[in-house]
Design an enzyme around this catalytic site. Structure first.
Site, mmCIF file in Angstrom:
data_model
loop_
_atom_site.group_PDB
_atom_site.id
_atom_site.type_symbol
_atom_site.label_atom_id
_atom_site.label_comp_id
_atom_site.label_asym_id
_atom_site.label_seq_id
_atom_site.Cartn_x
_atom_site.Cartn_y
_atom_site.Cartn_z
ATOM 1 N N GLU A 15 0.858 -1.185 0.000
ATOM 2 C CA GLU A 15 0.000 0.000 0.000
ATOM 3 C C GLU A 15 0.894 1.235 0.000
ATOM 4 O OE1 GLU A 15 -3.817 1.752 -0.129
ATOM 5 O OE2 GLU A 15 -3.158 -0.320 -0.382
ATOM 6 N N GLU B 139 -0.699 9.309 -5.976
ATOM 7 C CA GLU B 139 0.399 8.353 -5.984
ATOM 8 C C GLU B 139 0.571 7.683 -7.346
ATOM 9 O OE1 GLU B 139 -1.304 8.019 -1.593
ATOM 10 O OE2 GLU B 139 -1.555 6.289 -2.919
ATOM 11 N N ASP C 87 -7.131 3.002 3.072
ATOM 12 C CA ASP C 87 -6.708 1.741 3.685
ATOM 13 C C ASP C 87 -7.876 0.769 3.820
ATOM 14 O OD1 ASP C 87 -3.974 2.637 4.217
ATOM 15 O OD2 ASP C 87 -4.901 3.993 5.651
#
Length: 486
Positions: A285, A315, A468
Site C-alpha cells: 500500500e 500516488e 486503507d
C-alpha cells in the site's frame, strides 16, 4: 358456437394486449422512476448487493506491517488559525521545516482537493503544533498508520481471520486496536508515535481557495516509522508464522531520510521480498510521496517483487511521472475527478512494465487497485486473481459507508459523481453510464479490468484511513491463485 367463438377470441386478444400494454407502461414508469436523481443511488446499491460475493477461497492468515501510530484528527483551517498562520502562497514542499512550509503545502493540496502527507523535520516545532492541536475543541486520538488501519478494518469485518500486526505499537494504540489482532512483543514501544490529521470539508475556505472535496493533509515527526525500525522484525516474523497474505506499507515515510539510508532500507526490503514464497501474495500500500528519485527507486526495486499494489490518484500519477510512464505530467493538472482513460492507461503500463508475463516470469506483480473519491479500478492478470468485479464493488461500497460513518449504504446520505459519458482507456469509444450495471469489466492486452463508481458521502464524517479500508476490503474480496505461474 361458431358465432360466439370469434367474439370470445377478440375479447381474449384485447385482454392480453391490455395486459402487455400495462406491463410495458409499468416498466417504463419504473425505469423513469429509478433514473430520477433521487433514485439512482438506490439502484446502484441494489445492484451491488446482487452482484458482490465473497471469494470461494478467502485469505485466513495475514501478516500486516509496518507503519502504525495514533492519529490526532483536527479541523485543518482551525488549527492553522490557532497557530496564528494566515493564508498565503501555495507550494508543494517535499519536507516541512517551518510553519510557512506547513501553510504553503497545506494550501497547495487544499486547492486541488488531494490527500497528501509530508514529514516534519523539526521535532520541537512539531511538538508545539501537536500541543496546540490538543487544545482545540474535541480532539480525539484514533488508530493511525496504513498497517494498523488495514489490519483493524480486516479484523472488524472478517473476525475469523488470524491477523498479526508487526509495527510500532504504543500504549494508546494498543488500547484502540481490536482485541483479536495479535501484537507480538517485538511490536511494543514505550511512547506512541503521533500523526496530525488536518481535515477539511467541501466548500471550506482558506484565503482565496475553496476546497473542492472533503479530504485531509497529514504531517508527523515519526522516528519509528520514518526509519522503518520494525522492517527487519517484520520479515523475520514470517519465518515462524506462515501467512497466506502479507500486507506491507510505510515505505513513503522513508522519504524524510537521506538517500543513503533510503537506499539501504530499500535494498534490504528487496532482498527480503525475494525470499517470500511465490505462493504467498504480498500487497504493497503506497501513500503520498514527493521525491521523484525515491519513487523511481521504489518502482525499479520493489514493484516487480510484490503481487498487488494499492494507491490513489496522487500516488499513481506521480509514479508514472517519476518512472517515465504514460500521461507523465498529469499529476500536476488533476483537479477533481481524474480522467478514467488516463488512469487505466497508467495501470496497464504498470502491469506490463513491472508485472508477471511470459517475457518476465520472475516478476510477481499481477494486481493494481486504484482508488479515488469518485471511482475505483482494479487491473489484474486473470490467471493470478479471481473475483475481481466483486472486489472493486466491495471497495467502492465500503468507501461511502465509512465516509458517512454508517453500518450500511444509505442512498439519502450519498450522491453519484461518476461521469455520464466516459472512455475506459485511450482509443476506446465513448460510453454511457448505466446505474443498473455499475460494475463494468473489460480486457486490454490480456489484462482484466473492473471499475465501479463510488457513492460519495454528502456530509463526510470519517475520511481518514478511507484508502486503507478500501484496499483492505478489496483484498479480502479477492481470490489469489497460488500456483498460477507454475
Amino acid at each position: 358456437m361458431s358465432s360466439t367463438a370469434p367474439l370470445l377470441n377478440t375479447m381474449i386478444v384485447q385482454s392480453v394486449s391490455a395486459l402487455v400494454f400495462s406491463v410495458l407502461i409499468g416498466f417504463f414508469v419504473y425505469r423513469y422512476r429509478v433514473l430520477d436523481s433521487s433514485e439512482i443511488e438506490q439502484e446502484i446499491i441494489l445492484s451491488w448487493s446482487e452482484s458482490i460475493s465473497l471469494p470461494k477461497n478467502p485469505f485466513n492468515d495475514l501478516l500486516v506491517g509496518i507503519n502504525s501510530n495514533v492519529d490526532l484528527i483536527v479541523p485543518g483551517v482551525e488549527l492553522l488559525l490557532k497557530l496564528n498562520v494566515t493564508p498565503g502562497n501555495y507550494f508543494n514542499h517535499d519536507q516541512l521545516y517551518s510553519l510557512d512550509h506547513l501553510q504553503e503545502t497545506f494550501s497547495y493540496f487544499f486547492r486541488k482537493g488531494s490527500a497528501a502527507e509530508r514529514a516534519f523535520m523539526d521535532v520541537d516545532l512539531f511538538g508545539k503544533i501537536v500541543s496546540e492541536a490538543e487544545k482545540l475543541s474535541n480532539p480525539h486520538f484514533y488508530i493511525g498508520g496504513n498497517a494498523a488501519l488495514m489490519g483493524s478494518k480486516i479484523a472488524n469485518e472478517f473476525p475469523n481471520v488470524k491477523l498479526h500486526l508487526v509495527g510500532p505499537v504504543g500504549p494508546k494504540l494498543l488500547k484502540l486496536l481490536p482485541s483479536s489482532i495479535i501484537v507480538p512483543k517485538i511490536s511494543h514501544i514505550a511512547k506512541d508515535e503521533v500523526h496530525l490529521i488536518m481535515e477539511y470539508q467541501p466548500g471550506e475556505l482558506w484565503g482565496n481557495h475553496t476546497a473542492p472535496v472533503a479530504t485531509r493533509f497529514i504531517t508527523s515527526y515519526d522516528e519509528s516509522n520514518s526509519k522503518a525500525t520494525m522492517i527487519e522484525a517484520f520479515f523475520q516474523y514470517t519465518e515462524n508464522f506462515h501467512p497466506d497474505l502479507i500486507i506491507l506499507s510505510g515505505l513513503h515515510l522513508l522519504e524524510g531520510q537521506s538517500a543513503a539510508f533510503f537506499n539501504q532500507k530499500l535494498s534490504f526490503i528487496q532482498s527480503e521480498l525475494d525470499k517470500v514464497p511465490k505462493q504467498t501474495p504480498v500487497h504493497l500500500e503506497l501513500a503520498s510521496m514527493a521525491n521523484k528519485k525515491f519513487v523511481k527507486e521504489i518502482a525499479l526495486q520493489v514493484l516487480s517483487k510484490i503481487s498487488s499494489l494499492g494507491l490513489n490518484e496522487q500516488e499513481l500519477t506521480f509514479l508514472s511521472h517519476a518512472a517515465n510512464g504514460p500521461h507523465g505530467e498529469y499529476f500536476e493538472n488533476i483537479h477533481g475527478q481524474p480522467d478514467i482513460y488516463k488512469i487505466s492507461d497508467i495501470i496497464l503500463w504498470i502491469l506490463k512494465t513491472y508485472g508477471y508475463s511470459k517475457e518476465n516470469p520472475s516478476y510477481k506483480l499481477t494486481r493494481v487497485h486504484f482508488h479515488c473519491l469518485t471511482y475505483h479500478i482494479i487491473g489484474i492478470h486473470p490467471s493470478a486473481w479471481k473475483n475481481n468485479p466483486s472486489a472493486v464493488g466491495a471497495g467502492t461500497r465500503i468507501a461511502g459507508i465509512q465516509a458517512c460513518d454508517v453500518d450500511s449504504p444509505n442512498p439519502d446520505l450519498v450522491t453519484l459523481k461518476f461521469p455520464k459519458q466516459f472512455k475506459l482507456f485511450s482509443g476506446d469509444k465513448m460510453r454511457t453510464f448505466n446505474e443498473s450495471q455499475p460494475i463494468m469489466n473489460w480486457t486490454k492486452d490480456g489484462f482484466h479490468f473492473s471499475i465501479s463508481p463510488v457513492l460519495v458521502c454528502k456530509q463526510p464524517l470519517k475520511t481518514v484511513g478511507l484508502g486503507d479500508s478500501i484496499s483492505a476490503t478489496g483484498l479480502m474480496f479477492s481470490e489469489y491463485v497460488p500456483n498460477f505461474n507454475s
